[in-house]
Motif scaffolding. Structure first.
Motif, PDB file in Angstrom:
ATOM      1  N   SER A  62       0.820  -1.216   0.000  1.00 46.53           N
ATOM      2  CA  SER A  62       0.000   0.000   0.000  1.00 46.53           C
ATOM      3  C   SER A  62       0.850   1.260   0.000  1.00 46.53           C
ATOM      4  CB  SER A  62      -0.937   0.002   1.205  1.00 46.53           C
ATOM      5  OG  SER A  62      -0.199   0.106   2.424  1.00 46.53           O
ATOM      6  N   THR A  63       2.105   1.160   0.401  1.00 48.98           N
ATOM      7  CA  THR A  63       3.013   2.313   0.393  1.00 48.98           C
ATOM      8  C   THR A  63       3.991   2.265  -0.775  1.00 48.98           C
ATOM      9  OG1 THR A  63       4.560   1.162   1.881  1.00 48.98           O
ATOM     10  CG2 THR A  63       2.861   2.541   2.894  1.00 48.98           C
ATOM     11  N   GLY A  64       3.731   1.385  -1.728  1.00 52.45           N
ATOM     12  CA  GLY A  64       4.585   1.327  -2.915  1.00 52.45           C
ATOM     13  C   GLY A  64       5.840   0.502  -2.756  1.00 52.45           C
ATOM     14  N   PRO A 103      -5.192  -6.892  -6.834  1.00 49.43           N
ATOM     15  CA  PRO A 103      -5.576  -5.480  -6.730  1.00 49.43           C
ATOM     16  C   PRO A 103      -6.723  -5.073  -7.644  1.00 49.43           C
ATOM     17  CG  PRO A 103      -3.482  -5.717  -7.885  1.00 49.43           C
ATOM     18  CD  PRO A 103      -3.824  -7.069  -7.336  1.00 49.43           C
ATOM     19  N   GLY A 104      -7.073  -5.904  -8.636  1.00 51.47           N
ATOM     20  CA  GLY A 104      -8.156  -5.575  -9.546  1.00 51.47           C
ATOM     21  C   GLY A 104      -8.857  -6.822 -10.043  1.00 51.47           C
ATOM     22  N   CYS A 105      -9.679  -6.682 -11.069  1.00 48.61           N
ATOM     23  CA  CYS A 105     -10.372  -7.818 -11.667  1.00 48.61           C
ATOM     24  C   CYS A 105      -9.390  -8.669 -12.478  1.00 48.61           C
ATOM     25  CB  CYS A 105     -11.493  -7.330 -12.581  1.00 48.61           C
ATOM     26  SG  CYS A 105     -12.875  -6.604 -11.690  1.00 48.61           S
ATOM     27  N   THR A 152      -2.442 -11.476 -13.957  1.00 50.08           N
ATOM     28  CA  THR A 152      -2.671 -10.071 -14.268  1.00 50.08           C
ATOM     29  C   THR A 152      -4.045  -9.650 -13.757  1.00 50.08           C
ATOM     30  OG1 THR A 152      -3.494 -10.715 -16.450  1.00 50.08           O
ATOM     31  CG2 THR A 152      -1.198 -10.022 -16.306  1.00 50.08           C
ATOM     32  N   SER A 153      -4.188  -8.367 -13.479  1.00 47.54           N
ATOM     33  CA  SER A 153      -5.478  -7.819 -13.066  1.00 47.54           C
ATOM     34  C   SER A 153      -5.543  -6.364 -13.495  1.00 47.54           C
ATOM     35  CB  SER A 153      -5.675  -7.953 -11.546  1.00 47.54           C
ATOM     36  OG  SER A 153      -4.666  -7.253 -10.841  1.00 47.54           O
ATOM     37  N   PHE A 154      -6.748  -5.796 -13.448  1.00 45.79           N
ATOM     38  CA  PHE A 154      -6.925  -4.404 -13.861  1.00 45.79           C
ATOM     39  C   PHE A 154      -8.055  -3.790 -13.064  1.00 45.79           C
ATOM     40  CE2 PHE A 154      -9.825  -6.897 -16.376  1.00 45.79           C
ATOM     41  CZ  PHE A 154     -10.974  -6.136 -16.454  1.00 45.79           C
ATOM     42  N   GLY A 155      -8.009  -2.464 -12.920  1.00 43.90           N
ATOM     43  CA  GLY A 155      -9.044  -1.761 -12.172  1.00 43.90           C
ATOM     44  C   GLY A 155      -8.609  -0.346 -11.872  1.00 43.90           C
ATOM     45  N   ARG A 156      -9.251   0.262 -10.897  1.00 45.36           N
ATOM     46  CA  ARG A 156      -8.925   1.623 -10.480  1.00 45.36           C
ATOM     47  C   ARG A 156      -7.922   1.590  -9.327  1.00 45.36           C
ATOM     48  NH1 ARG A 156     -11.043   5.501 -14.041  1.00 45.36           N
ATOM     49  NH2 ARG A 156     -12.973   4.632 -14.924  1.00 45.36           N
ATOM     50  N   ASP A 157      -6.918   2.453  -9.415  1.00 41.15           N
ATOM     51  CA  ASP A 157      -5.960   2.525  -8.319  1.00 41.15           C
ATOM     52  C   ASP A 157      -6.480   3.468  -7.242  1.00 41.15           C
ATOM     53  OD1 ASP A 157      -5.598   5.071  -9.295  1.00 41.15           O
ATOM     54  OD2 ASP A 157      -3.599   4.714 -10.113  1.00 41.15           O
ATOM     55  N   ALA A 158      -5.631   3.762  -6.257  1.00 41.92           N
ATOM     56  CA  ALA A 158      -6.058   4.590  -5.127  1.00 41.92           C
ATOM     57  C   ALA A 158      -6.443   5.999  -5.557  1.00 41.92           C
ATOM     58  CB  ALA A 158      -4.946   4.650  -4.076  1.00 41.92           C
ATOM     59  N   ARG A 159      -5.921   6.467  -6.696  1.00 41.69           N
ATOM     60  CA  ARG A 159      -6.255   7.798  -7.202  1.00 41.69           C
ATOM     61  C   ARG A 159      -7.421   7.783  -8.180  1.00 41.69           C
ATOM     62  NH1 ARG A 159      -0.401   9.612  -9.200  1.00 41.69           N
ATOM     63  NH2 ARG A 159      -0.553   7.501 -10.056  1.00 41.69           N
ATOM     64  N   ALA A 218      -5.726   1.139 -14.151  1.00 42.23           N
ATOM     65  CA  ALA A 218      -4.366   0.603 -14.046  1.00 42.23           C
ATOM     66  C   ALA A 218      -4.394  -0.905 -14.247  1.00 42.23           C
ATOM     67  CB  ALA A 218      -3.761   0.951 -12.681  1.00 42.23           C
ATOM     68  N   GLY A 219      -3.228  -1.462 -14.505  1.00 42.69           N
ATOM     69  CA  GLY A 219      -3.052  -2.904 -14.607  1.00 42.69           C
ATOM     70  C   GLY A 219      -1.888  -3.341 -13.740  1.00 42.69           C
ATOM     71  N   TRP A 220      -1.953  -4.586 -13.261  1.00 45.29           N
ATOM     72  CA  TRP A 220      -0.909  -5.090 -12.378  1.00 45.29           C
ATOM     73  C   TRP A 220      -0.525  -6.513 -12.771  1.00 45.29           C
ATOM     74  CZ3 TRP A 220      -5.324  -2.647 -10.616  1.00 45.29           C
ATOM     75  CH2 TRP A 220      -5.146  -1.419  -9.986  1.00 45.29           C
ATOM     76  N   LEU A 221       0.715  -6.861 -12.485  1.00 43.33           N
ATOM     77  CA  LEU A 221       1.206  -8.230 -12.584  1.00 43.33           C
ATOM     78  C   LEU A 221       1.640  -8.666 -11.195  1.00 43.33           C
ATOM     79  CD1 LEU A 221       2.228 -10.762 -14.166  1.00 43.33           C
ATOM     80  CD2 LEU A 221       4.404  -9.550 -14.433  1.00 43.33           C
ATOM     81  N   ASP A 222       1.018  -9.726 -10.662  1.00 36.50           N
ATOM     82  CA  ASP A 222       1.369 -10.262  -9.347  1.00 36.50           C
ATOM     83  C   ASP A 222       2.049 -11.609  -9.515  1.00 36.50           C
ATOM     84  OD1 ASP A 222      -0.383  -9.127  -6.577  1.00 36.50           O
ATOM     85  OD2 ASP A 222      -0.556  -8.158  -8.531  1.00 36.50           O
TER      86      ASP A 222
END
Length: 586
Positions: free
Chosen positions: A133-135, A458-460, A481-488, A492-496
């Motif tokens: 959550s803090t990057g 973090p996303g769908c 992979t997932s995608f959605g809205r970030d904290a702002r 966005a998209g993410w790779l976990d």
């Protein structure tokens, strides 16, 4: 003698100053009291919320009653924690024993995570979430760290959850949907070739027929690529880009292609499913239709349409797999409709050997594990977060539910499944999609009927996960992979990258939202593993892992023929670079 005329103003100024000081002190006291009261009410509200949630569960005795109790708890206490869920989770960890089932159910309901009774896993998950959550990345021993080095990005057009990304012998072949899916006027549809070392991209092939020409999938057949188009055309394309033959299925396609052998001495065939519910088998050598089978009952076509609507986005409405369900020692062609109906067809003539209605509609299709006598032969999943086992019994083929992946009941569809660990083929890896704007997706691991863990993304998550050793520690990791809205609030998209124990090893933010699942392979023959991720902005990104390890499920269909069979996935994943185009199933 003092001047009384000067003393009066001084006294008045002193009284005004004292009054201002008094007001300031009073205001400060009010602020302190208000803050203390707010802190007290907040803490009291959180503590009461937790106690109330525990009490409500103790009055419930069935799963349905527990779900209703938790929903009631959210309605009655949400005002205290809905805007600060992390604070409530931290409070639960600080004040309550995680060994209590009521406490764990609150955590599962709140977070989407699930580590059962393993308290240390819960604590590690919470610590990781604070860092993410803090990057920051999770704190890990050196041997567990995953390092991905960006190599290049290449333009490949639109890719969706079912899009094929096929790395072979120094080239990467991408099934592109151009600029928009199912658009008859889109002139950017085609097969894109990407040079694995440089990332240079160019069209290998562009369909020449009218209609929506999205490439739904690619398959390898006897040294040529089979490209299946949305408009119902199937093409055999050489690796030089030349068209060797073209065939028409007679209707729009609803599946990716699958290549299989028609018999011990028969030719290789290409199978596709049309929107009208027919399987068309085509000779891979010359493009001639060998047989056609009707596999979707008229009454279930509407169910398939409903399944499409439930998935929120355009999806393929049928899937193909290759494996032995009948039990005669020979593989059958398995067709599953989005409405949940299953057919097993004889490869030579398309005879229906097995017909069965299944669970509620799904998009995951069937994945074969080749299990033993006491293990399921295959697994599938539905649109409501359920995973099902497919057994071969004396009474015939049985489909039985084994797990519900949603932390709050039905939480979206399940992407195509994976199997982890060759010696434990009953270990199923699944991505739960979540619901856009409501619930994020999750990555989960099942061992038989037991949920080992659920890791919230973090996303769908609409794409299938990959299974490979990305840090060289001798154990496979899971990539999703997932995608959605970030904290702002930005898309966005993410790779976990997640360990087999369900803990985050790496979270990387992608340049754009990604729907397609990651692909893992040694794409350039340098002896190290690369991870390929395609995003919705039309770019394919290549990342090199710092270590080399085995790949178990690197491709969407398991292998270049899209058989969805574990044995074939493992065999192709370890095929030496330079021999991949000549690969055939064992």
């Amino acid at each position: 003698m003092k001047d009384l005329g000067l003393m009066a103003p001084r006294r008045r100024r002193s009284r005004r100053l004292s009054a201002w000081v008094g007001w300031l002190v009073l205001a400060a006291l009010l602020v302190i009291v208000w803050q203390a009261g707010a802190w007290y009410v907040g803490v009291r509200g959180l503590d009461w919320s937790i106690r109330h949630g525990i009490a409500l569960q103790r009055d419930a005795s069935t799963p349905a009653e527990l779900s209703a109790a938790l929903a009631l708890w959210e309605r009655e206490t949400g005002r205290y924690w809905r805007d600060q869920p992390a604070r409530l989770v931290t409070r639960i960890f600080a004040r309550h024993a995680l060994a209590e089932p009521e406490v764990r159910r609150l955590l599962v309901f709140m977070t989407g995570a699930d580590y059962g009774e393993r308290v240390e896993d819960w604590r590690r998950w919470l610590a990781d979430q604070h860092r993410l959550s803090t990057g920051q990345q999770p704190e890990l021993p050196r041997r567990q760290r995953v390092v991905l080095e960006p190599l290049w990005s290449a333009p490949v057009g639109l890719t969706l959850s079912f899009s094929t990304i096929l790395p072979m012998d120094g080239g990467i072949y991408v099934a592109s949907c151009g600029r928009a899916y199912d658009d008859a006027g889109d002139d950017a549809d085609g097969v894109v070739h990407v040079h694995a070392r440089t990332g240079q991209a160019s069209y290998l092939f562009i369909p020449d027929q009218a209609g929506p020409r999205d490439i739904l999938g690619l398959a390898l057949a006897d040294g040529r690529l089979i490209a299946a188009c949305r408009n119902g055309m199937i093409y055999a394309v050489g690796f030089d880009g030349g068209v060797q033959w073209r065939a028409a299925a007679g209707a729009k396609l609803a599946s990716s292609p699958l290549v299989f052998e028609s018999g011990e001495r028969g030719p290789s065939l290409v199978a596709v499913v049309t929107e009208t519910g027919k399987v068309v088998a085509i000779n891979a050598a010359n493009g001639r239709t060998v047989w056609v089978a009707d596999v979707v009952s008229p009454g279930l076509r509407s169910a398939s349409a409903a399944a499409q609507a439930a998935a929120s986005e355009p999806r393929l409405s049928a899937s193909l797999a290759l494996g032995d369900l009948v039990g005669d020692g020979k593989p059958e062609l398995i067709v599953m409709s989005a409405g949940g109906e299953l057919r097993a067809l004889a490869p030579d003539r398309g005879r229906v050997l097995l017909k069965r209605g299944g669970q509620s509609g799904g998009l995951a299709g069937l994945v074969f594990g080749g299990g033993g006598a006491r293990q399921p032969q295959a697994f599938t999943a539905d649109l409501e977060g359920g995973v099902w086992a497919v057994y071969r019994t004396a009474a015939g083929v049985q489909v039985a539910p084994i797990a519900q992946l949603g932390a709050r009941g039905p939480s979206g569809f399940v992407a195509p499944l994976r199997l982890a660990a060759r010696e434990e083929l009953a270990d199923v890896v699944a991505c739960l999609s979540g619901r856009a704007g409501e619930l994020p997706g999750a990555l989960a691991r099942l061992r038989g009927p037991e949920l080992q863990w659920r890791y919230p993304l973090p996303g769908c998550a609409w794409g299938a996960p990959a299974v490979a050793d990305l840090n060289g520690d001798g154990r496979v990791e899971l990539a999703a992979t997932s995608f959605g809205r970030d904290a702002r609030g930005e898309l966005a998209g993410w790779l976990d990258i997640v360990s087999l124990e369900g803990h985050c090893l790496l979270r990387a933010r992608l340049p754009a939202p990604a729907e397609a699942g990651p692909v893992v392979a040694d794409v350039d023959g340098d002896g190290r593993v690369e991870v390929l991720v395609a995003d919705r902005a039309g770019m394919l990104h290549c990342y090199r892992a710092a270590a080399l390890g085995p790949i178990e499920w690197g491709l969407l269909g398991g292998d270049p023929r899209n058989t969805r069979h574990a044995a074939n996935a493992y065999a192709f994943s370890q095929t030496p670079f330079g021999r991949q185009k000549r690969w055939t199933p064992r």
